[in-house]
Motif scaffolding. Structure first.
Motif, PDB file in Angstrom:
ATOM      1  N   LEU A  90       2.876 -11.686  37.669  1.00 18.44           N
ATOM      2  CA  LEU A  90       1.827 -10.429  37.104  1.00 18.44           C
ATOM      3  C   LEU A  90       2.548  -9.153  36.817  1.00 18.44           C
ATOM      4  N   GLU A  91       3.566  -8.914  37.939  1.00 20.30           N
ATOM      5  CA  GLU A  91       3.909  -7.388  37.845  1.00 20.30           C
ATOM      6  C   GLU A  91       4.935  -7.362  36.783  1.00 20.30           C
ATOM      7  N   ALA A  92       5.151  -8.272  35.872  1.00 24.28           N
ATOM      8  CA  ALA A  92       6.261  -8.411  34.949  1.00 24.28           C
ATOM      9  C   ALA A  92       5.843  -7.232  33.882  1.00 24.28           C
ATOM     10  N   GLN A  93       6.895  -6.298  33.411  1.00 26.72           N
ATOM     11  CA  GLN A  93       6.641  -5.456  32.432  1.00 26.72           C
ATOM     12  C   GLN A  93       5.925  -6.278  31.180  1.00 26.72           C
ATOM     13  N   ALA A  94       6.340  -7.319  30.874  1.00 32.30           N
ATOM     14  CA  ALA A  94       6.100  -8.067  29.627  1.00 32.30           C
ATOM     15  C   ALA A  94       4.632  -8.559  29.805  1.00 32.30           C
ATOM     16  N   GLN A  95       3.934  -8.505  30.914  1.00 34.43           N
ATOM     17  CA  GLN A  95       2.487  -9.197  30.863  1.00 34.43           C
ATOM     18  C   GLN A  95       1.854  -8.351  29.889  1.00 34.43           C
ATOM     19  N   ARG A  96       1.106  -9.261  29.146  1.00 30.03           N
ATOM     20  CA  ARG A  96       0.431  -8.592  28.116  1.00 30.03           C
ATOM     21  C   ARG A  96      -1.265  -8.840  28.311  1.00 30.03           C
ATOM     22  N   GLY A  97      -1.473  -9.627  29.422  1.00 26.32           N
ATOM     23  CA  GLY A  97      -3.049  -9.666  29.257  1.00 26.32           C
ATOM     24  C   GLY A  97      -3.371 -10.908  28.594  1.00 26.32           C
ATOM     25  N   LEU A  98      -4.733 -11.435  28.637  1.00 27.92           N
ATOM     26  CA  LEU A  98      -4.931 -12.972  28.057  1.00 27.92           C
ATOM     27  C   LEU A  98      -5.827 -12.581  26.781  1.00 27.92           C
ATOM     28  N   LEU A  99      -5.166 -12.101  25.674  1.00 27.16           N
ATOM     29  CA  LEU A  99      -5.915 -11.891  24.742  1.00 27.16           C
ATOM     30  C   LEU A  99      -5.587 -13.199  23.569  1.00 27.16           C
ATOM     31  N   HIS A 126      17.717 -20.230  36.820  1.00 24.85           N
ATOM     32  CA  HIS A 126      16.581 -19.616  36.763  1.00 24.85           C
ATOM     33  C   HIS A 126      15.901 -19.077  37.852  1.00 24.85           C
ATOM     34  N   ASP A 127      15.251 -17.819  37.640  1.00 27.58           N
ATOM     35  CA  ASP A 127      14.857 -16.896  38.835  1.00 27.58           C
ATOM     36  C   ASP A 127      13.654 -16.274  38.188  1.00 27.58           C
ATOM     37  N   ARG A 128      12.718 -15.528  39.032  1.00 32.89           N
ATOM     38  CA  ARG A 128      11.593 -14.827  38.502  1.00 32.89           C
ATOM     39  C   ARG A 128      11.615 -14.165  37.255  1.00 32.89           C
ATOM     40  N   ALA A 129      12.835 -13.592  36.689  1.00 26.18           N
ATOM     41  CA  ALA A 129      13.040 -13.096  35.579  1.00 26.18           C
ATOM     42  C   ALA A 129      12.835 -13.940  34.316  1.00 26.18           C
ATOM     43  N   SER A 130      13.351 -15.293  34.497  1.00 27.45           N
ATOM     44  CA  SER A 130      13.055 -16.244  33.271  1.00 27.45           C
ATOM     45  C   SER A 130      11.651 -17.029  33.505  1.00 27.45           C
ATOM     46  N   TYR A 131      11.375 -17.098  34.797  1.00 27.63           N
ATOM     47  CA  TYR A 131      10.048 -17.654  35.098  1.00 27.63           C
ATOM     48  C   TYR A 131       8.894 -17.337  34.415  1.00 27.63           C
ATOM     49  N   ARG A 132       8.967 -15.835  34.173  1.00 27.06           N
ATOM     50  CA  ARG A 132       7.975 -15.014  33.593  1.00 27.06           C
ATOM     51  C   ARG A 132       7.951 -15.240  32.060  1.00 27.06           C
ATOM     52  N   TYR A 133       9.074 -15.453  31.416  1.00 24.47           N
ATOM     53  CA  TYR A 133       8.993 -15.938  30.157  1.00 24.47           C
ATOM     54  C   TYR A 133       8.386 -17.297  29.999  1.00 24.47           C
ATOM     55  N   PHE A 134       8.563 -18.347  30.865  1.00 24.64           N
ATOM     56  CA  PHE A 134       8.172 -19.550  30.703  1.00 24.64           C
ATOM     57  C   PHE A 134       6.823 -19.837  31.366  1.00 24.64           C
TER      58      PHE A 134
END
Length: 330
Positions: free
Chosen positions: A10-19, A295-303
């Motif tokens: 959840l610390e990822a910059q791209a986290q958008r919330g759950l709308l 893959h690492d946490r950078a790509s895990y965030r996307y998936f």
């Protein structure tokens, strides 16, 4: 104990919330009631609320009788089904009815609202004015969504998106075109022109970029050709895949399903995301190799976001992925 993907990523910059990816607008009593009924039916069928219902006090509502309409909106929000996501679009902050709208709707039904939409936001000062009104109505933490509708507002979009209480930025296409005093032809409001006219395209990209820069949700504008599903589907796909939007407005029930489909990942994406997230979890979120790729946490965030979006749009998930959305992690 295993760590849930949200706890790790959840610390990822791209986290958008759950709308939900669809925001459905209605402002006439019969349509508002039908919208809430449809939302309840689809939530029961799909197991999650896949679109917001925004009850409109502004352009989508009858002119005149503003106080009575605001009272109706509050009543409908209070009577919505448990778990419903209901919002209200109030008048702009400089409109004579703005304060009364907020006091009536937020003051009476703020606990049932998921957000308040404020139209014609021009500046950070407008956001602050709206935030003070919510606080005065007893709900200082209620999220604000804002509508960017003029060239000046587009210019200030990054500053507006930075405001802590702003959850989402929407693009007000028709007012934006009208603000150019004929310099943009009426075709710029159509399903084709809004994706090709340079000034409209620039505004859309600026708003999407501003939202992403500050971890907020960019919400795409309406498509007025609601009876042409091919046109609607193509517009939604462009918004999702080419313009960087994570959410889109609906103004007719027939538009909801094409929006859900356009913003949903396909089966292959869901399967790949499930395999990668499960392998990452098994490796305690250390780097892994999958299909000859690292893959690492950078790509895990996307998936992980693929799985979140699949859940939000009511897609069928593999049993392994469904476990991530059990009640302990709704």
């Amino acid at each position: 104990m295993k760590k849930h993907p949200r706890d790790v990523l959840l610390e990822a910059q791209a986290q958008r919330g759950l709308l939900p990816v669809c925001d459905h607008y209605s402002g006439v009593e019969l349509r508002m009631r039908k919208s809430l009924q449809l939302q309840a039916e689809m939530t029961e069928r799909l197991g999650t609320c896949v679109f917001d219902v925004t009850l409109d006090c502004e352009d989508g509502a009858p002119a005149g009788g503003e106080a009575e309409h605001a009272a109706l909106v509050a009543e409908l929000a209070l009577g919505a089904a448990p778990g419903a996501r209901v919002a209200a679009r109030v008048h702009p902050v400089d409109h004579p009815s703005f304060d009364a709208d907020v006091q009536t709707i937020v003051g009476r039904a703020g606990a049932r609202l998921c957000h308040v939409m404020v139209p014609k936001v021009e500046s950070v000062q407008d956001v602050e004015r709206a935030a003070r009104a919510l606080a005065a109505a007893g709900h200082p933490d209620l999220p604000l969504q804002v509508l960017i509708e003029s060239p000046a507002a587009v210019h200030r979009a990054f500053d507006i998106a930075a405001c802590p209480q702003v959850q989402s930025l929407s693009f007000g296409l028709m007012d934006f075109v009208s603000a150019h005093a004929g310099a943009i032809p009426s075709a710029g409001m159509g399903a084709a022109g809004q994706f090709t006219h340079p000034l409209v395209v620039r505004a859309k990209l600026e708003i999407a970029s501003a939202a992403h820069a500050h971890g907020k949700v960019p919400s795409h504008c309406v498509v007025t050709e609601f009876s042409d599903m091919a046109v609607m589907r193509a517009a939604a796909q462009k918004a999702a895949r080419e313009f960087g939007y994570a959410r889109m407005w609906s103004i007719h029930p027939s538009q909801i399903q094409p929006i859900l489909e356009a913003f949903s990942p396909d089966e292959r994406e869901i399967e790949t995301a499930t395999r990668i997230i499960m392998a990452a979890e098994a490796a305690d979120w250390a780097p892994i190799s999958h299909a000859s790729q690292l893959h690492d946490r950078a790509s895990y965030r996307y998936f992980w976001q693929v799985l979140e979006r699949a859940h939000q749009t009511g897609c069928a998930l593999p049993a392994e992925a469904q476990a991530y959305f059990a009640p302990a992690h709704p």
